[in-house]
Design an enzyme around this catalytic site. Structure first.
Site, PDB file in Angstrom:
ATOM      1  N   GLY A 102      58.709  50.824  57.209  1.00  0.00           N
ATOM      2  CA  GLY A 102      58.998  50.591  55.808  1.00  0.00           C
ATOM      3  C   GLY A 102      59.997  49.468  55.618  1.00  0.00           C
ATOM      4  O   GLY A 102      59.887  48.664  54.675  1.00  0.00           O
ATOM      5  N   THR A 103      60.977  49.395  56.506  1.00  0.00           N
ATOM      6  CA  THR A 103      61.969  48.316  56.446  1.00  0.00           C
ATOM      7  C   THR A 103      61.297  46.961  56.653  1.00  0.00           C
ATOM      8  O   THR A 103      61.559  46.002  55.921  1.00  0.00           O
ATOM      9  CB  THR A 103      63.067  48.527  57.495  1.00  0.00           C
ATOM     10  OG1 THR A 103      63.798  49.714  57.170  1.00  0.00           O
ATOM     11  CG2 THR A 103      64.026  47.349  57.545  1.00  0.00           C
ATOM     12  N   CYS A 124      83.336  58.019  55.320  1.00  0.00           N
ATOM     13  CA  CYS A 124      83.957  58.550  56.541  1.00  0.00           C
ATOM     14  C   CYS A 124      82.947  59.089  57.546  1.00  0.00           C
ATOM     15  O   CYS A 124      83.202  60.092  58.211  1.00  0.00           O
ATOM     16  CB  CYS A 124      84.984  59.629  56.212  1.00  0.00           C
ATOM     17  SG  CYS A 124      86.268  59.078  55.082  1.00  0.00           S
ATOM     18  N   HIS A 180      56.146  57.638  57.740  1.00  0.00           N
ATOM     19  CA  HIS A 180      56.811  58.841  58.248  1.00  0.00           C
ATOM     20  C   HIS A 180      57.443  59.670  57.127  1.00  0.00           C
ATOM     21  O   HIS A 180      57.831  60.810  57.356  1.00  0.00           O
ATOM     22  CB  HIS A 180      57.859  58.494  59.310  1.00  0.00           C
ATOM     23  CG  HIS A 180      59.052  57.760  58.793  1.00  0.00           C
ATOM     24  ND1 HIS A 180      59.121  56.394  58.739  1.00  0.00           N
ATOM     25  CD2 HIS A 180      60.234  58.204  58.316  1.00  0.00           C
ATOM     26  CE1 HIS A 180      60.300  56.029  58.255  1.00  0.00           C
ATOM     27  NE2 HIS A 180      60.992  57.109  57.978  1.00  0.00           N
TER      28      HIS A 180
END
Length: 375
Positions: A72-73, A320, A196
């Site tokens: 997808g990226t 964090c 996916h």
């Protein structure tokens, strides 16, 4: 021993049974290069064409408008960069919302000048501000996700698509969060998705490009996928991805009905049972299967780890985390609490028992983590 509850389907769904069956079969018949003219190559080509046709029908486009990539990226990167490069004479400005997936943000920065449009506290883009950006000179492409991948809020695709058509600017829609869960409004020029996330195998991305949308890949190309994804395609994976999407769409109405009710129940229980918690995203105009909330005085990584120890697989985009040390850019853009953030996302195998058990266990975990830091 309590069985594990996988509540991170928005990241990846387990392989759909329909995809598994097709994948195993295609491994024996679709391994050859579909560009070759021999028997094995023609067989692979037939399977690849079949996969493309099924994906096209599921998305609502023509088979020759569907291109396959390795993720997808990669679909976002290749689609956005190729459209921007094709419009260099117009300019290199990319207009996008502040809550796009990081792949869009990175591609926009690489393509040219990125112009970010703010969102409201629910995560929905400011349409008037988007329109104002489109009116500026030099806009090569606009990008707007169909719905947010972290907080589930739907974006006003139909309105923005109309604005883009008025200004003759192609619109790229990242539909990875929505495909198989929600109908994506029409009007886009380029649509991207990732297999996916609907129960297909990892390593298959989809770029749908409407006829008339110019592409100019800015990298060395070959004859494969119009240069959007050079190299030998993974035919078995593509076929399995198509089978999974087709099967998932037949289940969508029933699953969406269940997921909507369960997420709505969880939304109210989390808000009622845990002090100093902020449930984020639009409660109504949203994807049916995703819920995100943030807990004050709680570290997101500690919360995800504690839930994992109790048998719950969830994700966090909070501040964090050991990998980024940065807050979620989505939550920050919304102006909501970024610490102690958890995203729950239901899949086809999720049960109400898992949702109920999560709602029962969560308050105690939050109390314990807060007590450990003296709160």
């Amino acid at each position: 021993m309590t069985s594990r509850a996988y509540l991170d389907a928005a990241t990846a769904e387990p392989l759909h049974p329909a995809a598994r069956e097709v994948l195993l079969s295609a491994l024996d018949s679709g391994w050859a290069d579909p560009a070759r003219l021999h028997h094995e190559g023609r067989t692979a080509r037939l399977l690849l064409d079949n996969a493309r046709a099924v994906l096209a029908e599921s998305i609502g486009v023509r088979p020759d408008e569907v291109f396959l990539t390795t993720s997808g990226t990669a679909a976002i990167h290749s689609g956005l960069l190729a459209v921007t490069a094709a419009r260099r004479r117009v300019g290199d400005r990319v207009v996008h919302s502040a809550v796009e997936h990081s792949a869009v943000l990175h591609a926009a920065a690489a393509a040219g000048t990125a112009n970010e449009v703010a969102v409201d506290a629910l995560g929905r883009v400011d349409v008037e501000a988007f329109a104002a950006q489109l009116e500026q000179p030099g806009v090569a492409v606009a990008a707007l996700q169909s719905a947010n991948h972290e907080v589930a809020t739907r974006q006003p695709i139909a309105e923005v698509a109309e604005l883009c058509q008025t200004h003759q600017v192609p619109l790229l829609v990242d539909a990875a969060a929505s495909i198989a869960h929600d109908v994506v409004p029409a009007g886009w020029s380029v649509l991207t998705a990732s297999a996916h996330k609907w129960g297909g195998p990892a390593g298959v991305g989809v770029v749908a490009v409407r006829k008339g949308t110019r592409l100019a890949p800015a990298w060395p190309v070959d004859e494969r996928e119009d240069g959007l994804s050079p190299g030998h395609p993974n035919v078995p994976a593509a076929l399995a991805a198509a089978a999974a999407l087709q099967a998932r769409l037949t289940e969508a109405d029933e699953l969406n009905k269940q997921h909507w009710a369960w997420i709505d129940e969880l939304r109210h229980r989390v808000a009622a049972d845990i002090p100093d918690v902020e449930v984020v995203g639009d409660p109504d105009d949203r994807l049916p299967h995703v819920l995100t909330f943030s807990c004050l005085y709680v570290d997101g990584e500690a919360l995800v780890t504690a839930l994992d120890a109790e048998g719950f697989s969830v994700s966090s985009g909070s501040a964090c985390t050991a990998s980024t040390l940065r807050p979620s850019h989505v939550l920050a853009a919304m102006g909501v609490l970024t610490h102690g953030n958890v995203r729950i996302s239901l899949g086809r195998t999720s049960t109400h028992e898992e949702v109920d058990r999560f709602a029962i266990v969560l308050p105690g975990i939050v109390r314990r983590i807060r007590a450990e830091v003296g709160m």
